[in-house]
Scaffold this active site. Sequence first.
Site, PDB file in Angstrom:
ATOM      1  N   TYR A 140       0.653  -1.213  -0.020  1.00  0.00           N
ATOM      2  CA  TYR A 140      -0.195  -0.125   0.012  1.00  0.00           C
ATOM      3  C   TYR A 140       1.062   1.169   0.027  1.00  0.00           C
ATOM      4  O   TYR A 140       1.585   1.527   0.884  1.00  0.00           O
ATOM      5  CB  TYR A 140      -0.745  -0.039   1.292  1.00  0.00           C
ATOM      6  CG  TYR A 140      -2.103  -0.721   1.403  1.00  0.00           C
ATOM      7  CD1 TYR A 140      -2.920  -0.753   0.383  1.00  0.00           C
ATOM      8  CD2 TYR A 140      -2.626  -1.534   2.432  1.00  0.00           C
ATOM      9  CE1 TYR A 140      -4.128  -1.390  -0.010  1.00  0.00           C
ATOM     10  CE2 TYR A 140      -3.535  -2.350   2.193  1.00  0.00           C
ATOM     11  CZ  TYR A 140      -4.425  -2.329   1.061  1.00  0.00           C
ATOM     12  OH  TYR A 140      -5.606  -2.981   1.204  1.00  0.00           O
ATOM     13  N   THR A 171      -1.047  -2.285  -4.706  1.00  0.00           N
ATOM     14  CA  THR A 171      -2.570  -2.060  -4.475  1.00  0.00           C
ATOM     15  C   THR A 171      -2.830  -0.796  -4.830  1.00  0.00           C
ATOM     16  O   THR A 171      -2.387   0.285  -4.343  1.00  0.00           O
ATOM     17  CB  THR A 171      -3.123  -2.693  -3.391  1.00  0.00           C
ATOM     18  OG1 THR A 171      -2.712  -4.181  -3.394  1.00  0.00           O
ATOM     19  CG2 THR A 171      -4.735  -2.580  -3.450  1.00  0.00           C
ATOM     20  N   LYS A 266      -2.094  -4.081  -8.734  1.00  0.00           N
ATOM     21  CA  LYS A 266      -3.336  -5.136  -8.059  1.00  0.00           C
ATOM     22  C   LYS A 266      -4.650  -3.923  -7.842  1.00  0.00           C
ATOM     23  O   LYS A 266      -4.259  -3.058  -7.348  1.00  0.00           O
ATOM     24  CB  LYS A 266      -3.069  -5.791  -6.855  1.00  0.00           C
ATOM     25  CG  LYS A 266      -4.398  -6.383  -6.313  1.00  0.00           C
ATOM     26  CD  LYS A 266      -3.925  -7.078  -4.886  1.00  0.00           C
ATOM     27  CE  LYS A 266      -5.264  -7.731  -4.429  1.00  0.00           C
ATOM     28  NZ  LYS A 266      -6.044  -6.985  -3.793  1.00  0.00           N
ATOM     29  N   HIS A 290     -11.135  -5.721  -5.317  1.00  0.00           N
ATOM     30  CA  HIS A 290     -10.655  -5.918  -3.905  1.00  0.00           C
ATOM     31  C   HIS A 290     -11.852  -6.716  -3.196  1.00  0.00           C
ATOM     32  O   HIS A 290     -12.546  -6.395  -2.131  1.00  0.00           O
ATOM     33  CB  HIS A 290     -10.801  -4.381  -3.362  1.00  0.00           C
ATOM     34  CG  HIS A 290      -9.680  -4.355  -2.292  1.00  0.00           C
ATOM     35  ND1 HIS A 290      -8.481  -3.650  -2.533  1.00  0.00           N
ATOM     36  CD2 HIS A 290      -9.742  -4.570  -0.825  1.00  0.00           C
ATOM     37  CE1 HIS A 290      -7.712  -3.592  -1.090  1.00  0.00           C
ATOM     38  NE2 HIS A 290      -8.451  -4.344  -0.312  1.00  0.00           N
ATOM     39  N   ARG A 293     -14.843  -4.711  -1.812  1.00  0.00           N
ATOM     40  CA  ARG A 293     -14.860  -4.149  -0.431  1.00  0.00           C
ATOM     41  C   ARG A 293     -14.619  -2.802  -0.798  1.00  0.00           C
ATOM     42  O   ARG A 293     -14.565  -1.851   0.267  1.00  0.00           O
ATOM     43  CB  ARG A 293     -13.489  -4.687   0.360  1.00  0.00           C
ATOM     44  CG  ARG A 293     -14.081  -6.234   0.578  1.00  0.00           C
ATOM     45  CD  ARG A 293     -12.600  -6.895   0.905  1.00  0.00           C
ATOM     46  NE  ARG A 293     -12.072  -6.156   2.307  1.00  0.00           N
ATOM     47  CZ  ARG A 293     -12.661  -6.837   3.422  1.00  0.00           C
ATOM     48  NH1 ARG A 293     -13.511  -8.029   3.469  1.00  0.00           N
ATOM     49  NH2 ARG A 293     -12.164  -6.781   4.806  1.00  0.00           N
TER      50      ARG A 293
HETATM   51  C1  LIG Z   1     -10.335  -9.561   5.115  1.00  0.00           C
HETATM   52  C2  LIG Z   1      -9.782  -8.981   3.963  1.00  0.00           C
HETATM   53  C3  LIG Z   1      -8.760  -8.064   3.927  1.00  0.00           C
HETATM   54  C4  LIG Z   1      -8.135  -7.862   2.627  1.00  0.00           C
HETATM   55  N1  LIG Z   1      -6.924  -7.028   2.889  1.00  0.00           N
HETATM   56  C5  LIG Z   1      -6.454  -6.489   1.814  1.00  0.00           C
HETATM   57  C6  LIG Z   1      -5.208  -5.884   1.773  1.00  0.00           C
HETATM   58  O1  LIG Z   1      -4.629  -5.439   2.636  1.00  0.00           O
HETATM   59  N2  LIG Z   1      -4.401  -5.492   0.579  1.00  0.00           N
HETATM   60  C7  LIG Z   1      -4.868  -5.823  -0.468  1.00  0.00           C
HETATM   61  O2  LIG Z   1      -4.446  -5.245  -1.502  1.00  0.00           O
HETATM   62  N3  LIG Z   1      -6.338  -6.465  -0.564  1.00  0.00           N
HETATM   63  C8  LIG Z   1      -6.929  -6.801   0.168  1.00  0.00           C
HETATM   64  N4  LIG Z   1      -8.179  -7.433   0.399  1.00  0.00           N
HETATM   65  C9  LIG Z   1      -8.493  -7.961  -0.858  1.00  0.00           C
HETATM   66  C10 LIG Z   1      -8.117  -9.618  -1.388  1.00  0.00           C
HETATM   67  O3  LIG Z   1      -6.718  -9.089  -1.499  1.00  0.00           O
HETATM   68  C11 LIG Z   1      -8.750  -9.915  -2.673  1.00  0.00           C
HETATM   69  O4  LIG Z   1      -8.535  -8.825  -3.582  1.00  0.00           O
HETATM   70  C12 LIG Z   1     -10.062 -10.244  -2.198  1.00  0.00           C
HETATM   71  O5  LIG Z   1     -10.151 -11.003  -0.945  1.00  0.00           O
HETATM   72  C13 LIG Z   1     -10.574 -11.157  -3.335  1.00  0.00           C
HETATM   73  O6  LIG Z   1     -11.981 -11.640  -3.401  1.00  0.00           O
HETATM   74  P1  LIG Z   1     -12.435 -13.198  -2.615  1.00  0.00           P
HETATM   75  O7  LIG Z   1     -12.316 -12.560  -1.095  1.00  0.00           O
HETATM   76  O8  LIG Z   1     -13.724 -13.082  -3.051  1.00  0.00           O
HETATM   77  O9  LIG Z   1     -11.477 -14.058  -2.983  1.00  0.00           O
HETATM   78  C14 LIG Z   1      -8.605  -7.925   1.588  1.00  0.00           C
HETATM   79  C15 LIG Z   1      -9.828  -8.893   1.648  1.00  0.00           C
HETATM   80  C16 LIG Z   1     -10.167  -9.365   2.645  1.00  0.00           C
HETATM   81  C17 LIG Z   1     -11.438 -10.471   2.455  1.00  0.00           C
END
Ligand SMILES: Cc1cc2nc3c(=O)[nH]c(=O)nc-3n(C[C@H](O)[C@H](O)[C@H](O)COP(=O)(O)O)c2cc1C
Length: 404
Positions: A140, A171, A266, A290, A293
């Site tokens: 990040y 990211t 990403k 993401h 999210r």
């Molecule tokens: C609990 C959680 C925390 C996450 N934290 C990060 C993060 O710190 N950095 C990041 O690039 N993506 C983060 N993500 C996104 C994931 O890298 C990924 O893009 C996403 O979970 C993919 O979708 P899926 O959960 O359906 O497999 C996070 C996702 C979740 C569920």
Amino acid sequence: MSVFQYKLSSRSGPITVEDYRRAARRAVPDMVWAYVDGGAEDHTTLRANRRAFDRWCLRTHVLTGKEARDLSVEVAGVPLSLPVLLAPTGLTGISHWTGELGAAQAAERTGTRVILSTAATYSVEEVAGGTEHDHFFQLYPWADEATGARALTESFIDRAKRAGFQGLFVTVDVQTHGNREGERKRGMGTPPVLTPARIASAAIRPKWWYAFFRHQRMSARILLDESGMKAAVRSVQAQYRWMRPELNWDDFAWMRQQWSGPLFIKGVLDADDAARAADLGADGIVVSNHGGRQLDGAVASLDALPAIARRVGGQAEILMDGGIRRGSDIVKALCLGAKAVCIGRPYVYGLAARGPAGVEDILRILRAELSTAMTLMGVDRPADLDPSWLLPADRVVGDAAGGG
Ligand SMILES: Cc1cc2nc3c(=O)[nH]c(=O)nc-3n(C[C@H](O)[C@H](O)[C@H](O)COP(=O)(O)O)c2cc1C
């Protein structure tokens, strides 16, 4: 255990990612669940990520004599025994105290790697020291007002480099924090807001809270090498302050200069952006929203994938994440141009439910399902999957044979 034996073994525990999701739901308090499982606003993109897979049917060719035993691929020069990586997830230690280190160890026991989050509850040094292989680091590009725009990012890059990380995943879809109302409604803020009901939700899970307070893996260790709730709150507050809406392509070009190894971007959903990143020297693109999210209403990752793969597939390695829950989902992503996929929530479910053994099991389940799907389709190598193996679901009615 071979994939074959694994499939036949009768078991009393969870046998699908969805079973693990239910087990994880029971294992952690409401607040943690909202963080892990929730998405932004109305969950439109979260749902779209799943629904996109239903729009494709798998084509089959019988009597090919082929069995998909070897699922190996190479990502960023690293051989993986299956086309699945663990996506970066921050604050993973709140789901299970073994956190990102436990996940990384499970990944390498299964022949793959983790992409360690900047917001991980284990530091780059701890993960490097506790694993045998080099993993990937997710960056990040935060900026600390005290040290100036790039110093903090530079220090993260240096630490990842010194710890031996293989590839850098920048990211770019967290310019600001996504509007995750579910988290706010359940008190998952900075600081967390505790009500009697929320305390009760933790109290009835003594295994979870005992480990949570004993090991105190609740803050981004790269920022603060301290444990405890106060440090956790400080580290999360700092992250929010340090997100950078002003981040631009010049910053990306600068990061390319800082990191001589494989560099992935990403959080790309647009083919023009993917082309620009590749022109600036990105070795790979992670097509991702993401996990639904961040921007609710953003396109599903699988829907964004084909145009990006067509545009830059010859220039950069294409990965995708978002909504992978079955081996057949992996097949579809590979057919549409991904070299491998990343999973986020599925392995956190495994970790929350059973610790590192649960992560291993999730990877084994996906491996077995992927191998079964490919064998039943009549294809034996991931590299042989291409768009010709898919039929659009809305067109197969009345034209079920495909081909022609
Ligand atoms: C609990 C959680 C925390 C996450 N934290 C990060 C993060 O710190 N950095 C990041 O690039 N993506 C983060 N993500 C996104 C994931 O890298 C990924 O893009 C996403 O979970 C993919 O979708 P899926 O959960 O359906 O497999 C996070 C996702 C979740 C569920």
